[in-house]
Design a protein around this motif. Structure first.
Motif, mmCIF file in Angstrom:
data_model
loop_
_atom_site.group_PDB
_atom_site.id
_atom_site.type_symbol
_atom_site.label_atom_id
_atom_site.label_comp_id
_atom_site.label_asym_id
_atom_site.label_seq_id
_atom_site.Cartn_x
_atom_site.Cartn_y
_atom_site.Cartn_z
ATOM 1 N N GLN A 1 -0.682 9.117 -0.145
ATOM 2 C CA GLN A 1 -1.495 8.336 -1.069
ATOM 3 C C GLN A 1 -2.579 9.231 -1.662
ATOM 4 N N LEU B 1 5.338 10.485 1.904
ATOM 5 C CA LEU B 1 4.544 9.975 0.787
ATOM 6 C C LEU B 1 3.078 10.133 1.152
ATOM 7 N N GLU C 1 0.802 -1.211 0.000
ATOM 8 C CA GLU C 1 0.000 0.000 0.000
ATOM 9 C C GLU C 1 0.837 1.263 0.000
ATOM 10 N N THR C 2 1.963 1.260 0.712
ATOM 11 C CA THR C 2 2.712 2.501 0.855
ATOM 12 C C THR C 2 3.529 2.812 -0.385
ATOM 13 N N ASP C 3 4.194 1.820 -0.951
ATOM 14 C CA ASP C 3 4.897 1.984 -2.217
ATOM 15 C C ASP C 3 5.899 3.131 -2.226
ATOM 16 N N THR C 4 6.525 3.410 -1.095
ATOM 17 C CA THR C 4 7.572 4.437 -1.081
ATOM 18 C C THR C 4 8.755 3.952 -1.890
ATOM 19 N N ARG D 1 3.501 9.670 -8.780
ATOM 20 C CA ARG D 1 3.344 8.372 -9.417
ATOM 21 C C ARG D 1 1.974 8.351 -10.087
ATOM 22 N N GLN E 1 5.199 11.956 -3.655
ATOM 23 C CA GLN E 1 6.289 11.789 -2.709
ATOM 24 C C GLN E 1 7.144 13.053 -2.697
#
Lengths: 114, 112
Positions: free
Chosen positions: B51, B49, A99-102, B93, B34
């Protein structure tokens, strides 16, 4: 905590030579990205791999190729180097399915082409 | 095609000031945004970051907000310190492959 490892940190090459940059992602990360940052520029996406398969391609010259190996490390191969290839090359890794995908970036390889 | 813009390009403030860095993007269909810090000639350090479903994230003296509908994000730095001097980059992203599209960055100088 383990970080993204890149080698070498600095590389000096002559025009028309070949260079290989290596990237070791954070353990258990499934995705590797390569970015190029020219002097005074923002990072530009080159190519990415998800589970060892190429997943996306950006503005990467045909002279460059990359792959991700079974141990998840990746290599960027650059041939027929030109003066304009002088830049900072970053590798980043992430766990795309999470979920975070940093994205975590390595320290970069500074390539100088003379 | 997603484009990311950061304003201002450079900012100089006295120590102790609160400040805001701005980031805008053209396509609101993003996965996340980010914020990074980059010291001269060094790598990128991830700061926060956010979402696409979130409105803000906080870490210490940093607070980042996201307004997806208007295509904007801000990075708020409280009580700035000389050690905060660096270039701050925002990156978006957009696609499901994870690649980031970067802004040009804001170079911050905090004077003692």
């Amino acid at each position: 905590a383990a970080g993204v490892i890149q080698s070498p940190r600095h590389l000096i090459k002559e025009k028309r030579e070949t260079a290989t940059l290596k990237c070791y992602p954070i353990p258990r990360h499934d995705t590797v990205y390569w970015y190029q940052q020219g002097p005074g520029q923002d990072p530009q996406f080159l190519i990415s791999f998800y589970e060892k398969m190429q997943s996306d391609k950006g503005s990467i010259p045909d002279r460059f190729s990359a792959q991700q190996f079974s141990d998840y490390h990746s290599e960027l191969n650059m041939s027929s180097l030109e003066l304009g290839d002088s830049a900072l090359y970053f590798c980043a890794s992430s766990s795309l399915g999470r979920e975070t995908d940093t994205q975590y970036f390595g320290p970069g390889t500074r390539l100088t082409v003379l | 095609k997603q484009e990311v813009t950061q304003i201002p390009a450079a900012l100089s403030v006295p120590e102790g000031e609160n400040l805001v860095l701005n980031c805008s993007f053209t396509d609101s269909a993003i996965y996340n945004l980010q914020w990074f810090r980059q010291d001269p000639g060094k790598g990128l350090t991830s700061l926060l970051l956010i979402q696409s479903s979130q409105r803000e994230q906080t870490s210490g003296r940093l607070n980042a907000s996201l307004d997806k509908s208007s295509g904007r994000s801000t990075l708020y730095i409280a009580a700035s310190q000389p050690g905060d001097s660096a270039t701050y980059l925002c990156a978006v992203r957009s696609g499901n492959t994870g690649k980031l599209i970067f802004g040009q960055g804001t170079t911050l100088q905090v004077k003692p």
